[in-house]
Structure formats: C-alpha cells, structure tokens
Design a protein around this motif. Sequence first.
Motif: not given
Length: 580
Positions: A41-46, A68-79, A81-88
């Motif tokens: 969940g950490r930023i590697q490129f900006a 740090v940048l996104v207050v609300n939204g991008l629920r796919q990256l929370r909990g 959800g991020l693991d599920n994305l990387f295993h797609r």
Amino acid sequence: MLERSENKARAYLADLQGREHTLRAVLGASVHAILGIGHDGRIQFASASVARLFDFAPQELIGQSYEVLVVNGLRQLRGGGLDNLFHRGAVGQVGDIQEIECRRKDGSLFPAEASLALADVPGGRLVVSHIADISERREAERRVLHAARHDPLTGLPNRALVYELGAQLLASAKRHGDRIAILFFDLDRFKPINDTYGHTIGDRMLQQVGQRLKDGLRGNDLVGRLGGDEFVAILADIRTDDAVLHMATQLLHTLREPYRIDTLDLKTSPSIGISIYPEDGDELDTLIRHADAAMYHAKNAGRNRCQFFTQEIYLHARQTFDLEQRLRRSIAESDFELVYQPFIDLSHKRFVGVEALLRWRGGPTAPGAQERFIAAAERIGLITVLGDWVLQEACRQHEKWRELGLPAIRMAVNVSAVQFREKNFSERAATIIRRSGIHPSCIEFEVTESAVMSDVEDAAKMLERLKGDGVSIALDDFGTGYSSLSYLSQFPINKLKIDKSFIHNIDTDPRSLAITETVIALGKKLGMTVIAEGIESQAGIKLLANIGCDLGQVFFISKPVRPDKLVDWYYQAQYKHLFV
C-alpha cells in the motif's frame, strides 16, 4: 558458453532498464497525477504532476502510504482488497473511474477522479492510479444547479424551488396545527418603466425589489420570484389575519419607496393578494392560485393595495369557466393556427429550423393569454386533441415547404406536461409522423424540465420510446425549473434550450454571461446541442457565437411568422451581416 550466457543476461538487463526508463518518462509526462502503489500500500512511483495536484515533491511520497493523499475512496486498496488485486491473473484496468476525496500537503481537501490498473513492471507488479482534480467541474455543476433552482436576476428561489420549499412549510404547518399565509406580489405599472428606460434599468429595479422583500421578512419565511415582476412570499406560523395584514402593509410601504438607480428615482407599488392555510385551501398550488386571484382583485380595485382571498373569487372562477367553454368551441371549429419562429446556426450563419407556436385566432390576446388557454386546455382534458392537431399541422406544413424548395429543416414542437405524461403519447406521435410522410429526424419535441422531473422513471421511459421512434428531444426553458444533473446526464436529450431570462441582457450582465457559459460548457460535455432563445441584439448574437452556443432564436431577425411569410423570409433573409 558461459560468456555467451553472461552477455545475454547483460543485454536483457539493459533492455529492462531501458523499458523502465521509457515507462517512467511516459508516466512522468502525463498531466494527471500518477501513483505506482506496491503490495504494502506504499507509493513506489509518483509522477511529476503530483506536485501540481498535491504540492508534494514526488520524492517526498516514495515509501509513504497512498492514504497520505487519498482521504475517501479507492476502497479496492483497503483491507484485503489490495491482496486480492495483486493475486489477479490479468493486468489492465480494475473497475470503473471513481470519484474520491484527496488531501493536499497543506491539509486542504479537493474532489478528484481516479482509475486503477494493474501493471507488471521490471521491478514487479504495481497498482497504477491516475488521479485528476475535478474541482472546476464540481463548481460548474454547483453553479448550474443553483441556476436551475434560483432566479438568475435576483438570486431568489425560482418557481420550482418555491413550490419545493413551500410544500415543506405547508407539511410542517399541517403536522403542528399552524397557519401559513401566501402573499402574491405583482408590481404596478412596471412595464412602462421597462419600455421607457430599458430592460437593464428594469432588471436593476427587480433586484432591489427582491432585496427589500428579503429584508422585510422573518428568517423562517420564504420569498421567491415566479417570473417577470411576480414574487411570492410564504409566511410561516401566522397567528391572526391582523398579523398577516400588518406584515403585508409593511411590505407594501417598503416596496413603494423610490428606487434610486444611477441618476433616476423610479417608483412602483405592489398589488398583493393573500390566501391563508387552512381557510383558503390545503394544497400549496391551490393557495398560490387563490393568492394570485386575490392579487388581480387588488389590481383591478385600483392597485397599490392588499386583498385577502374571498368569495369574490367566484367571479374569477366564472371567467375561467367561460374561457374553457370558448376554448371547447374553438377546438371543435378548428379556430387555431400555427406560426413559426426560425432558429439560426450561429457558427455557420444559416437557417436550420423553426419552432411551431400555437395561436388562437378568436382567443384572448392579453399578456399571458397563451399560457392561460393552454392551462385551461389541460384542466378540461382537451390538450390531447389540441396537441395532436399541432403535431399533425406542423408535419403537414413541413412537407409543403419541401415541395416549395425549402430544405429538410428541423421542426420543433412543444409538448405540454400533461401530453408528455400520457402513456400512449409516443405511439400517437409516431402514427401522426408516419402518416404525414415527414422523416422522424426532422421532428424535435420540446419538453420542460418540470414535465421531465415530475416522474423521473416514467419520463425516462417516455424519452427512450420517443428517441427510438427517431425524433430528437430538447429540454425547454433550461434553468427555470428544477434539474437533477445526475438525471440530466442519463436522459436521451439532444438539446438544451437556455431560457431567455438568461439571454436577453447577456451582453451587459456578467452574471448572465457566466451562467450561460456554464450551461453551454455543460451541454458540450454531455454531447448536446445548445440553443439560446430571446436574443435581442446584434451584440448578443456575436457574443453567443463566440462562446460556443450552437443555435439561436433571434426575435429581431424574425418574429414568429405565418407559413407563407416564412417562405418569403427564407428566400429573402438578409441576416448574415449581423454576424460580421
């Protein structure tokens, strides 16, 4: 052998590094902020654009959580959800573009749109998010929504919002056993001021009238402008008729005071009609109509006075009944005709269509008579017969013009709210169009915002059926009723018709210009043609053409004319010089 393998390995690494540099260069050139987010969940490129959106230097964000940048939204990256994305298994876009809330370095928040995609890069798999600031779009939507519910001249609630908020006040009164009063204002002898000093002076007087009404009412009262020089106030929690009369008399004296505009001292006075809930009705529309009728009694009794609704209104009801009887006879005797108002393509300076306007030959000609007899036809159930005749006659006339050499112009036909709500309206219209021989693409139905928004689900179905029949749809008088922008984007509407109240002084009033520009921008974004009605000057034509308005109905180029006169006008029109 080993040396050959080492050479291949070095070449492969060099290729990977080259591709990574290329990828970073491409991403860094984007105008959107682009983040590459790792499995933790950490930023590697900006990208370099994060500095413009967030005020962070790109290197400041590397290693920090995207939160740090996104207050609300991008629920796919929370909990999880991020693991599920990387295993797609597959890379590419993940889900639809979504609206989020972001935070700048100074802590301020702003709305944004973001997309997510999975990408395999030389350093491993990343979630790549493109983020765009939509603050300007949100502000434009807010301004258009405000314009749709407020009078552009005075800033007061318009008719639609008066009815919406008034219904809430009435419901509260019913729950608590309170009384409310409706005050209907019409300015006496306002038209001579407009005619003598021009609309600009008249508009400035109306602005002062609106402000005086706001200042003269209590905080829990409501005041709005219904149109022209008509205003309405709803007084909440009224104890006695004397209290209402006291308030109305104070407003009468306030509005009677001189209006200082530049070097002019202008005077007007109101006629005020009053109705009371529950004595004079238990529905808001009834109460406003009764106050309106009482106002006419005040005006007819000598102006500059207040009048409570009384049994004298019976006389007015009798007149209304007489009007309805005359209307029935005139429909039976076909005592109607159509006149046609041309509209011009402002970019290409050419005639492209007309709006068919109904006229009652033997009917009343006083101001507002057109609206009154249409309302009467709706009340007595004759609007269907009248509306079908209008469409049939407009189609017949179009084909007759074709025989006389006119091009296949667009024929705009107004559809009343009652017509539009009839379940079989689309079938009847399709039958009339088919029998006339006109191509459906030449027909455009103009429907009002109130007709569309009164029942969104049914309206959407009706619009889809009409669109399926091949006709186009214009939203008439845009800005004078209530529009939900979310529904506006979903309806199959081809054209936005900006109400003339926004247009008639566009070349002198910055507020009208700003609102018009916003509506045009909105229409363009939604893929709609935009037409302005009520253009009253050559300067207005040029200005609207310069800011991207597609079409215009220009009264001083051509008033509504009879069919034979339109043929002469078409062959003799000398209006292109107005665009020079």
